[in-house]
Design a protein around this motif. Sequence first.
Motif: not given
Ligand code: UDP
Length: 245
Positions: A200, A101-102, A198, A122, A93, A178, A221, A91
């Motif tokens: 972005c 998550s960052l 979903d 990921y 990102v 992603k 979320r 994945e």
């Molecule tokens: N994202 C996604 N699928 C995943 C994890 C993340 O489409 O399984 C996308 C999410 O929508 C965001 C970006 O990747 O636009 C970054 O996500 P993040 O790592 O911050 O994770 P989250 O906060 O969603 O757990």
Amino acid sequence: MNSKPELIYEGKAKKIFAHEDSDKVVIEFKDDATAFNSLKKAKFEGKGELNCVISSKIFQHLIEYNIPTHYLGLKNKNSIIAKKISIIPLEVVLRNIAYGSLCKQTSIKPGTVLEKPLIDFYLKNDSLNDPLLTKDRIYLLNLISYEDLTLISNLTLKINELLKNFFLNIKLKLVDFKLEFGYTSEGQIVLGDEISPDNCRLWDLNQKNDTIVSLDKDRFRNDLGGLIEAYSEINKRINNFIRFN
Ligand code: UDP
């Protein structure tokens, strides 16, 4: 006689069906929504159709700018025809602004504009909770070659520039997104999956002050409500933009 197409794979948000041409597949977008590795689940009537049409228009835009993708065309309101690809289990990102998550994993404050785009990889593996990878771990696991990882990273940066401008035109800030890539039967790396609210983070720029209004899956979320309204608004803005350009 028309027999029911064979279901090849069912994921969290999509179903993949066989196509009469064995080099193609039909991808159906579902109304299901999941978050936090499926700990949270819901169904939103109309989400599949909205993501399908939004993603189709974005893929068409990227194709116009010579980004190689799996997208071949819309089949009906909630499914597309795509090249059959073998998905690389990464994945990818890209982040322009720190969020999600960052910020949970580091001390960077939510909303910080990053000096340059950050690409995080990921492992696409639900049972392992999609762990964050390092480049050395990617090579250790033999997930992809150095050359192909470089190609994917460069494509992701190019896609970011195209998407940032695309969304700016419709008054949305592209925070992060992603992507998934795969190999065609000819061995070409192409962009797969979908590009939609979903996967972005999109913030509304039509706000008077700096309030963050998410028009994306953060509405689900973070229990903000109005997910279908937000996705419909994005679709409406894209349609208006296309009509006048
Ligand atoms: N994202 C996604 N699928 C995943 C994890 C993340 O489409 O399984 C996308 C999410 O929508 C965001 C970006 O990747 O636009 C970054 O996500 P993040 O790592 O911050 O994770 P989250 O906060 O969603 O757990």
